[in-house]
Design a protein around this motif. Structure first.
Motif, PDB file in Angstrom:
ATOM      1  N   PRO A  65      38.526  43.655  38.654  1.00 23.45           N
ATOM      2  CA  PRO A  65      39.596  42.707  38.951  1.00 23.45           C
ATOM      3  C   PRO A  65      39.882  41.791  37.769  1.00 23.45           C
ATOM      4  O   PRO A  65      39.136  41.775  36.780  1.00 23.45           O
ATOM      5  CB  PRO A  65      39.023  41.909  40.124  1.00 23.45           C
ATOM      6  N   GLU A  66      40.961  41.044  37.883  1.00 22.18           N
ATOM      7  CA  GLU A  66      41.299  40.087  36.836  1.00 22.18           C
ATOM      8  C   GLU A  66      40.320  38.917  36.829  1.00 22.18           C
ATOM      9  O   GLU A  66      39.936  38.422  35.773  1.00 22.18           O
ATOM     10  CB  GLU A  66      42.719  39.555  37.046  1.00 22.18           C
ATOM     11  N   ASN A  67      39.925  38.473  38.010  1.00 22.35           N
ATOM     12  CA  ASN A  67      39.102  37.270  38.124  1.00 22.35           C
ATOM     13  C   ASN A  67      37.691  37.600  38.585  1.00 22.35           C
ATOM     14  O   ASN A  67      37.356  38.757  38.828  1.00 22.35           O
ATOM     15  CB  ASN A  67      39.782  36.284  39.090  1.00 22.35           C
ATOM     16  N   ALA A  68      36.874  36.577  38.715  1.00 23.62           N
ATOM     17  CA  ALA A  68      35.458  36.754  39.017  1.00 23.62           C
ATOM     18  C   ALA A  68      35.264  37.067  40.497  1.00 23.62           C
ATOM     19  O   ALA A  68      34.933  36.200  41.304  1.00 23.62           O
ATOM     20  CB  ALA A  68      34.674  35.505  38.626  1.00 23.62           C
ATOM     21  N   VAL A  69      35.470  38.321  40.850  1.00 24.05           N
ATOM     22  CA  VAL A  69      35.341  38.783  42.227  1.00 24.05           C
ATOM     23  C   VAL A  69      34.338  39.923  42.248  1.00 24.05           C
ATOM     24  O   VAL A  69      34.400  40.807  41.381  1.00 24.05           O
ATOM     25  CB  VAL A  69      36.701  39.259  42.776  1.00 24.05           C
ATOM     26  N   PRO A  70      33.412  39.960  43.183  1.00 24.31           N
ATOM     27  CA  PRO A  70      32.472  41.079  43.255  1.00 24.31           C
ATOM     28  C   PRO A  70      33.211  42.406  43.371  1.00 24.31           C
ATOM     29  O   PRO A  70      34.227  42.504  44.078  1.00 24.31           O
ATOM     30  CB  PRO A  70      31.657  40.786  44.516  1.00 24.31           C
ATOM     31  N   PRO A  71      32.740  43.445  42.691  1.00 22.74           N
ATOM     32  CA  PRO A  71      33.455  44.731  42.699  1.00 22.74           C
ATOM     33  C   PRO A  71      33.730  45.275  44.092  1.00 22.74           C
ATOM     34  O   PRO A  71      34.816  45.807  44.353  1.00 22.74           O
ATOM     35  CB  PRO A  71      32.518  45.649  41.913  1.00 22.74           C
ATOM     36  N   ALA A  72      32.786  45.172  45.006  1.00 25.83           N
ATOM     37  CA  ALA A  72      33.021  45.709  46.342  1.00 25.83           C
ATOM     38  C   ALA A  72      34.114  44.936  47.065  1.00 25.83           C
ATOM     39  O   ALA A  72      34.922  45.512  47.798  1.00 25.83           O
ATOM     40  CB  ALA A  72      31.740  45.684  47.166  1.00 25.83           C
ATOM     41  N   ASP A  73      34.171  43.627  46.860  1.00 26.08           N
ATOM     42  CA  ASP A  73      35.240  42.840  47.467  1.00 26.08           C
ATOM     43  C   ASP A  73      36.589  43.215  46.871  1.00 26.08           C
ATOM     44  O   ASP A  73      37.600  43.298  47.581  1.00 26.08           O
ATOM     45  CB  ASP A  73      34.981  41.349  47.267  1.00 26.08           C
ATOM     46  N   PHE A  74      36.611  43.439  45.554  1.00 24.39           N
ATOM     47  CA  PHE A  74      37.875  43.835  44.937  1.00 24.39           C
ATOM     48  C   PHE A  74      38.321  45.204  45.429  1.00 24.39           C
ATOM     49  O   PHE A  74      39.510  45.432  45.672  1.00 24.39           O
ATOM     50  CB  PHE A  74      37.775  43.849  43.415  1.00 24.39           C
ATOM     51  N   LEU A  75      37.378  46.147  45.591  1.00 25.16           N
ATOM     52  CA  LEU A  75      37.763  47.457  46.079  1.00 25.16           C
ATOM     53  C   LEU A  75      38.289  47.396  47.512  1.00 25.16           C
ATOM     54  O   LEU A  75      39.156  48.185  47.893  1.00 25.16           O
ATOM     55  CB  LEU A  75      36.594  48.431  45.981  1.00 25.16           C
ATOM     56  N   LEU A  76      37.791  46.452  48.294  1.00 30.86           N
ATOM     57  CA  LEU A  76      38.341  46.253  49.631  1.00 30.86           C
ATOM     58  C   LEU A  76      39.793  45.789  49.520  1.00 30.86           C
ATOM     59  O   LEU A  76      40.670  46.276  50.244  1.00 30.86           O
ATOM     60  CB  LEU A  76      37.512  45.231  50.391  1.00 30.86           C
ATOM     61  N   ARG A  77      40.047  44.884  48.590  1.00 32.29           N
ATOM     62  CA  ARG A  77      41.423  44.432  48.361  1.00 32.29           C
ATOM     63  C   ARG A  77      42.285  45.592  47.861  1.00 32.29           C
ATOM     64  O   ARG A  77      43.425  45.768  48.304  1.00 32.29           O
ATOM     65  CB  ARG A  77      41.438  43.284  47.357  1.00 32.29           C
ATOM     66  N   ARG A  78      41.742  46.380  46.938  1.00 30.52           N
ATOM     67  CA  ARG A  78      42.509  47.503  46.410  1.00 30.52           C
ATOM     68  C   ARG A  78      42.824  48.508  47.506  1.00 30.52           C
ATOM     69  O   ARG A  78      43.930  49.066  47.571  1.00 30.52           O
ATOM     70  CB  ARG A  78      41.731  48.185  45.271  1.00 30.52           C
ATOM     71  N   ALA A  79      41.862  48.755  48.388  1.00 29.55           N
ATOM     72  CA  ALA A  79      42.094  49.676  49.497  1.00 29.55           C
ATOM     73  C   ALA A  79      43.227  49.177  50.388  1.00 29.55           C
ATOM     74  O   ALA A  79      44.090  49.947  50.810  1.00 29.55           O
ATOM     75  CB  ALA A  79      40.814  49.854  50.309  1.00 29.55           C
ATOM     76  N   ALA A  80      43.231  47.881  50.667  1.00 36.43           N
ATOM     77  CA  ALA A  80      44.300  47.311  51.494  1.00 36.43           C
ATOM     78  C   ALA A  80      45.647  47.443  50.797  1.00 36.43           C
ATOM     79  O   ALA A  80      46.658  47.806  51.421  1.00 36.43           O
ATOM     80  CB  ALA A  80      43.987  45.839  51.788  1.00 36.43           C
ATOM     81  N   ALA A  81      45.685  47.161  49.500  1.00 37.58           N
ATOM     82  CA  ALA A  81      46.944  47.234  48.754  1.00 37.58           C
ATOM     83  C   ALA A  81      47.464  48.661  48.682  1.00 37.58           C
ATOM     84  O   ALA A  81      48.670  48.905  48.854  1.00 37.58           O
ATOM     85  CB  ALA A  81      46.734  46.673  47.348  1.00 37.58           C
ATOM     86  N   TYR A  82      46.575  49.611  48.408  1.00 37.32           N
ATOM     87  CA  TYR A  82      47.005  51.014  48.340  1.00 37.32           C
ATOM     88  C   TYR A  82      47.523  51.484  49.688  1.00 37.32           C
ATOM     89  O   TYR A  82      48.521  52.212  49.770  1.00 37.32           O
ATOM     90  CB  TYR A  82      45.840  51.894  47.890  1.00 37.32           C
ATOM     91  N   ARG A  83      46.844  51.085  50.740  1.00 36.33           N
ATOM     92  CA  ARG A  83      47.259  51.483  52.089  1.00 36.33           C
ATOM     93  C   ARG A  83      48.651  50.937  52.410  1.00 36.33           C
ATOM     94  O   ARG A  83      49.527  51.661  52.901  1.00 36.33           O
ATOM     95  CB  ARG A  83      46.222  50.979  53.075  1.00 36.33           C
ATOM     96  N   ALA A  84      48.857  49.641  52.137  1.00 37.34           N
ATOM     97  CA  ALA A  84      50.156  49.040  52.415  1.00 37.34           C
ATOM     98  C   ALA A  84      51.248  49.650  51.556  1.00 37.34           C
ATOM     99  O   ALA A  84      52.386  49.810  52.008  1.00 37.34           O
ATOM    100  CB  ALA A  84      50.088  47.525  52.192  1.00 37.34           C
ATOM    101  N   CYS A  85      50.914  50.013  50.329  1.00 35.09           N
ATOM    102  CA  CYS A  85      51.890  50.664  49.462  1.00 35.09           C
ATOM    103  C   CYS A  85      52.361  51.972  50.086  1.00 35.09           C
ATOM    104  O   CYS A  85      53.570  52.216  50.204  1.00 35.09           O
ATOM    105  CB  CYS A  85      51.278  50.913  48.080  1.00 35.09           C
ATOM    106  N   TRP A  86      51.420  52.815  50.499  1.00 40.99           N
ATOM    107  CA  TRP A  86      51.814  54.085  51.104  1.00 40.99           C
ATOM    108  C   TRP A  86      52.623  53.870  52.380  1.00 40.99           C
ATOM    109  O   TRP A  86      53.630  54.547  52.614  1.00 40.99           O
ATOM    110  CB  TRP A  86      50.583  54.938  51.407  1.00 40.99           C
TER     111      TRP A  86
END
Length: 554
Positions: free
Chosen positions: A289-310
């Motif tokens: 991520p851009e900021n200081a976020v744990p990788p697993a938390d960021f991947l949860l965010r990425r999963a949500a973003a990818y899902r909403a995109c589709w």
């Protein structure tokens, strides 16, 4: 695109619900990515009520009970193929509510495809289920269509009829299609202005629209819509925060698709969509991520973003995310005239070096192991070129491919977020194009909020080296606000980059027309996006001839 540096997750173990997962990954480094993706997938499924195997379907809502127009987000089509079309809509009678106003019920929706805009000659019809697990979105893949044909489509549920959309199929495989006319757009920060350029795209006579990323932005949008300066009904507070959760991203797409010019462009033409960073978070790199976020938390965010995109884009089932992963790089064809290799330069890239600030090339950025595409996508691209029989090979992608010095001199800083920060990766792609004998290589780029035209050089250090292709950037729809014809750095950039043939800082889009002899490239610009309804003009036009790479002004 970001003007400032980034901050990485701290080295010490963060306090997070996913600490156990991260600790296990640390003990088995080779499994780290798998475990974090698995954690994100599991958490996303748990938090959004994804249908589990063997679970019963949600109860059906009687569509006759829907008392408000459910087609507020419009219709769209995508990824034209010779024998099929992908048709999209999303039901949302209350688009600014988290559930779209339909709760957790499934809704039956009918669709039909016709040869005429009055739907007197319907050739296909059917029905599909709009499920709450996918935000009541529909992705209908209609097969059995005729190649090279214009179709009209619409949806119906209860007593409600959607707006009609217009799409077209690609020419028959290998057929000698005489021409292709496309528009390329990117970067449409809602808060930066009106989507006037998209209204002009809707009215233009093009076969397909390429959206090259930053369809939405994660940043907060205030009650007056930023530069739109609403004086009537204020936007809900739900938009005045950064998107992080699946509900946030779904609502942000609803806000963007509330724009009538965006809906008009989707209804008028099929789109081929890829993404860049802001669909998730500014300048993210793979699982960093851009900021200081744990990788697993960021991947949860990425999963949500990818899902909403589709859910909110006219993408086919092949692009449906699996947790925090989704394959959006893909290949389309326009007969034997053109091959499209749509790239994803975000999901698989190495992390940006030098704190992601402008920097001269150095040992960190020039590490030959670095990649902007990932090894699998790079192989897919080069293999696709070796097998290509198309006259034109188009590479729609996100960030500047050509070298772009920000000052004069050999030690001038470059963007570490663009291909300049991944020079070994770029060298491999250039070598692959040369090895495959790609004679007519056209790179279509977004991200930078300006219009550029580059001669792609075999050796950017030698202005006299062979030109191997053409790169054009399509400026932005709204991001960057009104812009200027000649930004303050115009003279510097033109002197520092002799292969840069054109530079314009206004908003707009790119129109390209390809035939068997040449490709014509028109930079279409509007004078302002701070007020709606601005006219469009052609700022400049270039031609690149088949078999003779290089830009020639018209």
């Amino acid at each position: 695109m970001a003007p400032t540096g980034r901050h990485r997750a701290p080295a010490e173990p963060p306090s997070s619900p996913h600490d156990a997962v991260l600790a296990a990954a640390a003990r088995h480094p080779g499994r780290r990515r798998f475990l974090t993706v698995a954690a994100a997938t599991a958490a996303l499924a748990f938090s959004t009520n994804l249908p589990a195997r063997g679970a019963s379907a949600p109860r059906r809502l009687d569509a006759n009970l829907i008392d408000r127009d459910p087609f507020t987000l419009g219709v769209a089509s995508g990824d034209p193929m010779p024998d099929s079309a992908l048709l999209w809509t999303r039901l949302a009678p209350e688009p600014f509510e988290a559930d779209g106003g339909l709760g957790q019920r499934r809704v039956t929706v009918e669709w039909e495809v016709a040869l005429d805009e009055r739907f007197a000659r319907v050739v296909f019809r059917g029905s599909a289920q709009a499920l709450p697990e996918y935000a009541h979105s529909l992705h209908v893949e209609v097969a059995g269509l005729a190649p090279g044909t214009v179709y009209h489509y619409r949806f119906r549920t209860g007593g409600w009829l959607s707006p009609a959309g217009r799409t077209r199929t690609a020419p028959a495989p290998g057929s000698a299609a005489p021409s292709l006319r496309l528009a390329a757009v990117s970067c449409q920060a809602y808060q930066d202005g009106y989507y006037t350029a998209l209204r002009h795209v809707a009215e233009d006579d093009v076969d397909v629209v390429l959206h090259l990323g930053d369809y939405l932005y994660e940043y907060a949008v205030n009650a007056v819509g930023g530069e739109r300066r609403y004086t009537g009904t204020a936007l809900p507070d739900v938009f005045d925060r950064e998107t992080v959760t699946l509900a946030d991203y779904r609502l942000r797409y609803a806000l963007y698709k509330s724009d009538p010019d965006l809906r008009a462009a989707h209804a008028a033409h099929p789109f081929a969509v890829t993404w860049d960073d802001h669909e998730v978070e500014n300048n993210y790199a793979a699982d960093r991520p851009e900021n200081a976020v744990p990788p697993a938390d960021f991947l949860l965010r990425r999963a949500a973003a990818y899902r909403a995109c589709w859910e909110n884009q006219p993408m086919r089932a092949a692009q449906l995310p699996q947790g925090a992963d989704a394959r959006v790089y893909r290949r389309l064809h326009w007969g034997s005239l053109a091959q499209f290799d749509l790239l994803d330069t975000r999901q698989y890239r190495s992390d940006q070096t030098y704190d992601d600030r402008p920097h001269a090339p150095g040992p960190e950025s020039d590490d030959p192991a670095r990649t902007i595409t990932g090894a699998a996508q790079e192989r897919w691209l080069l293999d696709g070129w070796r097998g290509s029989t198309a006259l034109w090979n188009l590479m729609p992608q996100q960030v500047c491919f050509s070298r772009r010095r920000f000052a004069e001199g050999a030690d001038a800083p470059l963007s570490m977020d663009a291909w300049d920060g991944y020079r070994a990766s770029r060298d491999r792609v250039v070598a692959g194009a040369r090895s495959a004998g790609i004679a007519n290589w056209l790179i279509l780029t977004g991200d930078v909020h300006v219009g550029y035209a580059f001669d792609v050089k075999e050796d950017f250090d030698d202005p006299g080296s062979r030109t191997v292709g053409t790169e054009v950037t399509c400026t932005s729809v709204a991001s960057g606000r009104d812009g200027a014809e000649r930004p303050a750095n115009w003279d510097t950039y033109m002197r520092a980059n002799p292969h840069l043939r054109f530079y314009d800082g206004r908003r707009g889009y790119l129109r390209a027309e390809l035939d068997r002899k040449a490709a014509r490239l028109d930079f279409r610009t509007v004078p302002a996006v701070s007020t709606p309804g601005a006219p469009v003009t052609t700022a400049a036009s270039f031609v690149t001839e088949a078999g003779r790479p290089g830009l020639n002004p018209v």
